[in-house]
Design a protein around this motif. Structure first.
Motif, PDB file in Angstrom:
ATOM      1  N   PHE A   1       0.858  -1.180   0.000  1.00 43.49           N
ATOM      2  CA  PHE A   1       0.000   0.000   0.000  1.00 43.49           C
ATOM      3  C   PHE A   1       0.897   1.234   0.000  1.00 43.49           C
ATOM      4  CE2 PHE A   1      -4.076  -1.962   0.799  1.00 43.49           C
ATOM      5  CZ  PHE A   1      -3.755  -3.150   1.431  1.00 43.49           C
ATOM      6  N   SER A   2       0.705   2.115  -0.979  1.00 45.72           N
ATOM      7  CA  SER A   2       1.564   3.282  -1.092  1.00 45.72           C
ATOM      8  C   SER A   2       0.703   4.528  -1.239  1.00 45.72           C
ATOM      9  CB  SER A   2       2.475   3.123  -2.310  1.00 45.72           C
ATOM     10  OG  SER A   2       3.230   4.293  -2.529  1.00 45.72           O
ATOM     11  N   PRO A   3       0.706   5.418  -0.247  1.00 39.21           N
ATOM     12  CA  PRO A   3      -0.122   6.613  -0.345  1.00 39.21           C
ATOM     13  C   PRO A   3       0.594   7.732  -1.093  1.00 39.21           C
ATOM     14  CG  PRO A   3       0.951   6.568   1.775  1.00 39.21           C
ATOM     15  CD  PRO A   3       1.404   5.330   1.043  1.00 39.21           C
ATOM     16  N   GLU A   4      -0.215   8.644  -1.604  1.00 38.04           N
ATOM     17  CA  GLU A   4       0.327   9.829  -2.266  1.00 38.04           C
ATOM     18  C   GLU A   4      -0.625  10.980  -2.016  1.00 38.04           C
ATOM     19  OE1 GLU A   4       0.406   9.605  -6.510  1.00 38.04           O
ATOM     20  OE2 GLU A   4       1.256  11.615  -6.739  1.00 38.04           O
ATOM     21  N   CYS A   5      -0.084  12.122  -1.645  1.00 34.51           N
ATOM     22  CA  CYS A   5      -0.907  13.294  -1.383  1.00 34.51           C
ATOM     23  C   CYS A   5      -0.308  14.486  -2.118  1.00 34.51           C
ATOM     24  CB  CYS A   5      -0.981  13.561   0.121  1.00 34.51           C
ATOM     25  SG  CYS A   5      -2.168  14.833   0.599  1.00 34.51           S
ATOM     26  N   PRO A   6      -0.708  14.722  -3.365  1.00 34.42           N
ATOM     27  CA  PRO A   6      -0.111  15.789  -4.159  1.00 34.42           C
ATOM     28  C   PRO A   6      -0.475  17.193  -3.684  1.00 34.42           C
ATOM     29  CG  PRO A   6      -1.927  14.777  -5.333  1.00 34.42           C
ATOM     30  CD  PRO A   6      -1.726  13.961  -4.100  1.00 34.42           C
ATOM     31  N   ASN A   7      -1.624  17.326  -3.046  1.00 36.37           N
ATOM     32  CA  ASN A   7      -2.042  18.617  -2.480  1.00 36.37           C
ATOM     33  C   ASN A   7      -3.049  18.341  -1.374  1.00 36.37           C
ATOM     34  OD1 ASN A   7      -4.776  18.530  -3.736  1.00 36.37           O
ATOM     35  ND2 ASN A   7      -3.576  18.692  -5.629  1.00 36.37           N
ATOM     36  N   SER A   8      -3.477  19.370  -0.699  1.00 45.47           N
ATOM     37  CA  SER A   8      -4.321  19.152   0.491  1.00 45.47           C
ATOM     38  C   SER A   8      -5.728  18.702   0.147  1.00 45.47           C
ATOM     39  CB  SER A   8      -4.373  20.427   1.332  1.00 45.47           C
ATOM     40  OG  SER A   8      -4.871  21.491   0.562  1.00 45.47           O
ATOM     41  N   SER A   9      -6.083  18.676  -1.135  1.00 45.72           N
ATOM     42  CA  SER A   9      -7.434  18.256  -1.517  1.00 45.72           C
ATOM     43  C   SER A   9      -7.499  16.844  -2.061  1.00 45.72           C
ATOM     44  CB  SER A   9      -8.011  19.211  -2.575  1.00 45.72           C
ATOM     45  OG  SER A   9      -8.128  20.519  -2.073  1.00 45.72           O
ATOM     46  N   HIS A  10      -6.365  16.277  -2.431  1.00 45.29           N
ATOM     47  CA  HIS A  10      -6.357  14.974  -3.085  1.00 45.29           C
ATOM     48  C   HIS A  10      -5.461  13.986  -2.340  1.00 45.29           C
ATOM     49  CE1 HIS A  10      -7.644  17.692  -6.332  1.00 45.29           C
ATOM     50  NE2 HIS A  10      -8.313  16.648  -6.799  1.00 45.29           N
ATOM     51  N   LEU A  11      -5.949  12.766  -2.296  1.00 49.11           N
ATOM     52  CA  LEU A  11      -5.210  11.689  -1.644  1.00 49.11           C
ATOM     53  C   LEU A  11      -5.408  10.424  -2.469  1.00 49.11           C
ATOM     54  CD1 LEU A  11      -3.582  10.893   0.946  1.00 49.11           C
ATOM     55  CD2 LEU A  11      -5.779  10.256   1.966  1.00 49.11           C
ATOM     56  N   PHE A  12      -4.308   9.726  -2.707  1.00 52.54           N
ATOM     57  CA  PHE A  12      -4.364   8.483  -3.468  1.00 52.54           C
ATOM     58  C   PHE A  12      -3.829   7.339  -2.602  1.00 52.54           C
ATOM     59  CE2 PHE A  12      -5.364  10.161  -7.648  1.00 52.54           C
ATOM     60  CZ  PHE A  12      -4.941  11.477  -7.573  1.00 52.54           C
ATOM     61  N   LEU A  13      -4.298   6.147  -2.932  1.00 57.36           N
ATOM     62  CA  LEU A  13      -3.739   4.938  -2.333  1.00 57.36           C
ATOM     63  C   LEU A  13      -3.413   3.992  -3.479  1.00 57.36           C
ATOM     64  CD1 LEU A  13      -3.031   3.579   0.359  1.00 57.36           C
ATOM     65  CD2 LEU A  13      -5.281   2.495   0.301  1.00 57.36           C
ATOM     66  N   HIS A  14      -2.117   3.821  -3.728  1.00 61.54           N
ATOM     67  CA  HIS A  14      -1.660   2.954  -4.807  1.00 61.54           C
ATOM     68  C   HIS A  14      -1.505   1.537  -4.283  1.00 61.54           C
ATOM     69  CE1 HIS A  14      -1.085   6.598  -7.060  1.00 61.54           C
ATOM     70  NE2 HIS A  14      -0.174   7.046  -6.213  1.00 61.54           N
ATOM     71  N   LEU A  15      -2.032   0.605  -5.057  1.00 64.32           N
ATOM     72  CA  LEU A  15      -2.094  -0.795  -4.627  1.00 64.32           C
ATOM     73  C   LEU A  15      -1.315  -1.671  -5.602  1.00 64.32           C
ATOM     74  CD1 LEU A  15      -6.005  -0.806  -4.256  1.00 64.32           C
ATOM     75  CD2 LEU A  15      -4.331  -0.137  -2.511  1.00 64.32           C
ATOM     76  N   HIS A  16      -0.509  -2.574  -5.081  1.00 64.95           N
ATOM     77  CA  HIS A  16       0.182  -3.524  -5.965  1.00 64.95           C
ATOM     78  C   HIS A  16       0.477  -4.813  -5.214  1.00 64.95           C
ATOM     79  CE1 HIS A  16       4.298  -2.875  -4.264  1.00 64.95           C
ATOM     80  NE2 HIS A  16       3.765  -1.738  -3.922  1.00 64.95           N
ATOM     81  N   THR A  17       0.364  -5.899  -5.935  1.00 66.19           N
ATOM     82  CA  THR A  17       0.576  -7.259  -5.416  1.00 66.19           C
ATOM     83  C   THR A  17      -0.142  -7.471  -4.095  1.00 66.19           C
ATOM     84  OG1 THR A  17       2.687  -6.645  -4.375  1.00 66.19           O
ATOM     85  CG2 THR A  17       2.749  -7.564  -6.609  1.00 66.19           C
ATOM     86  N   LEU A  18      -1.444  -7.171  -4.095  1.00 68.77           N
ATOM     87  CA  LEU A  18      -2.229  -7.333  -2.872  1.00 68.77           C
ATOM     88  C   LEU A  18      -2.533  -8.801  -2.615  1.00 68.77           C
ATOM     89  CD1 LEU A  18      -4.777  -4.387  -2.871  1.00 68.77           C
ATOM     90  CD2 LEU A  18      -2.446  -4.476  -1.996  1.00 68.77           C
ATOM     91  N   GLN A  19      -2.988  -9.048  -1.393  1.00 65.83           N
ATOM     92  CA  GLN A  19      -3.365 -10.383  -0.954  1.00 65.83           C
ATOM     93  C   GLN A  19      -4.881 -10.434  -0.740  1.00 65.83           C
ATOM     94  OE1 GLN A  19      -0.883 -12.744  -0.703  1.00 65.83           O
ATOM     95  NE2 GLN A  19       0.286 -11.057  -1.604  1.00 65.83           N
ATOM     96  N   PRO A  20      -5.470 -11.613  -0.794  1.00 66.45           N
ATOM     97  CA  PRO A  20      -6.928 -11.696  -0.575  1.00 66.45           C
ATOM     98  C   PRO A  20      -7.374 -11.090   0.751  1.00 66.45           C
ATOM     99  CG  PRO A  20      -6.120 -13.736  -1.534  1.00 66.45           C
ATOM    100  CD  PRO A  20      -4.901 -12.903  -1.225  1.00 66.45           C
ATOM    101  N   GLU A  21      -6.534 -11.146   1.779  1.00 66.53           N
ATOM    102  CA  GLU A  21      -6.922 -10.575   3.076  1.00 66.53           C
ATOM    103  C   GLU A  21      -6.948  -9.045   3.067  1.00 66.53           C
ATOM    104  OE1 GLU A  21      -4.319 -12.613   2.592  1.00 66.53           O
ATOM    105  OE2 GLU A  21      -2.514 -11.889   3.637  1.00 66.53           O
ATOM    106  N   ASP A  22      -6.511  -8.459   1.956  1.00 64.95           N
ATOM    107  CA  ASP A  22      -6.604  -7.010   1.819  1.00 64.95           C
ATOM    108  C   ASP A  22      -7.983  -6.565   1.346  1.00 64.95           C
ATOM    109  OD1 ASP A  22      -3.265  -7.090   0.492  1.00 64.95           O
ATOM    110  OD2 ASP A  22      -3.892  -6.627   2.559  1.00 64.95           O
ATOM    111  N   SER A  23      -8.817  -7.517   1.009  1.00 66.11           N
ATOM    112  CA  SER A  23     -10.189  -7.188   0.618  1.00 66.11           C
ATOM    113  C   SER A  23     -10.895  -6.528   1.792  1.00 66.11           C
ATOM    114  CB  SER A  23     -10.946  -8.455   0.207  1.00 66.11           C
ATOM    115  OG  SER A  23     -10.333  -9.055  -0.911  1.00 66.11           O
ATOM    116  N   ALA A  24     -11.459  -5.345   1.537  1.00 60.60           N
ATOM    117  CA  ALA A  24     -12.067  -4.564   2.618  1.00 60.60           C
ATOM    118  C   ALA A  24     -12.709  -3.322   2.018  1.00 60.60           C
ATOM    119  CB  ALA A  24     -11.023  -4.146   3.654  1.00 60.60           C
ATOM    120  N   LEU A  25     -13.317  -2.531   2.873  1.00 61.42           N
ATOM    121  CA  LEU A  25     -13.799  -1.204   2.494  1.00 61.42           C
ATOM    122  C   LEU A  25     -12.729  -0.202   2.906  1.00 61.42           C
ATOM    123  CD1 LEU A  25     -16.268   0.434   1.394  1.00 61.42           C
ATOM    124  CD2 LEU A  25     -16.937   0.735   3.790  1.00 61.42           C
TER     125      LEU A  25
END
Lengths: 111, 115
Positions: free
Chosen positions: B64-88
């Motif tokens: 899980f890799s977050p990114e916040c380019p400015n105070s209004s936007h937030l991203f969560l980059h996902l790669h090679t996740l596992q089934p237990e990462d399934s969630a809201l």
């Protein structure tokens, strides 16, 4: 460390009946307390909050909560439940990056 | 748009995929958060950004890799996740003020399923 306990995992009430959802907290100082509601597939919506002052706080949708320092409680109440109140309710303490949530209480409303 | 918005609302991905979750807040707040909500578990705070600076990382796996380019936007980059990462995955924002409480406002969440 601060923590929140919601003793009731699931509560069922009849439409029109009164409701009380329990919340107990552990916190070293004056707590900031919140109640949120979550409908299925949705995010959390703020119902009410307590920061200071009057210990009985009014929120949206007819809800209120009372802060009782001696009992470390912040119970949520509603005098007459509507079918649309069926949801998951979360109590939280703290704020910012130190917010702790309870495990939630699921409310079912019987017709 | 008002409040906090999140896209997509639903995401299904394989364990080898790379995807990103997006959050945008229209409240003029200066702090943003990612939470994970799994069935029958309390909300887990993952990341906190304050004025675009990451101030909290609660031992979240590097997939899980977050990114916040400015105070209004937030991203969560996902790669090679596992089934237990399934969630809201829930995004929230608040107006962080020194020595004063702040209230978090939440988006509707992204329901993630990892196959």
């Amino acid at each position: 460390a601060q923590s929140v306990t919601q003793p009731d995992i699931h509560i069922t009430v009849s439409e029109g009946a009164s409701l009380e959802l329990r919340c107990n907290y552990s916190y070293g100082a004056t707590p900031y307390l919140f109640w949120y509601v979550q409908s299925p597939g949705q995010g959390l919506q703020l119902l009410l909050k307590y920061f200071s002052g009057d210990t009985l706080v009014q929120g949206i949708k007819g809800f209120e909560a009372e802060f009782k320092r001696s009992q470390s409680s912040f119970n949520l109440r509603k005098p007459s439940v509507h079918w649309s109140d069926a949801a998951e309710y979360f109590c939280a303490v703290g704020g910012g990056n130190d917010m702790r949530f309870g495990a939630g209480t699921r409310l079912t409303v019987k017709p | 748009e008002t409040g906090v918005t999140q896209t997509p609302r639903h995401l299904v991905m394989g364990m080898t995929n790379k995807k990103s979750l997006k959050c945008e807040q229209h409240l003029g707040h200066n702090a943003m958060y990612w939470y994970k909500q799994s069935a029958k578990k309390p909300l887990e705070l993952m990341f906190v950004y304050n004025f675009k600076e990451q101030t909290e990382n609660n031992s979240v796996p590097s997939r899980f890799s977050p990114e916040c380019p400015n105070s209004s936007h937030l991203f969560l980059h996902l790669h090679t996740l596992q089934p237990e990462d399934s969630a809201l995955y829930l995004c929230a924002s608040s107006q962080d003020r020194d020595f004063a409480p702040d209230t978090q406002y939440f988006g509707p969440g992204t329901r993630l399923t990892v196959l």
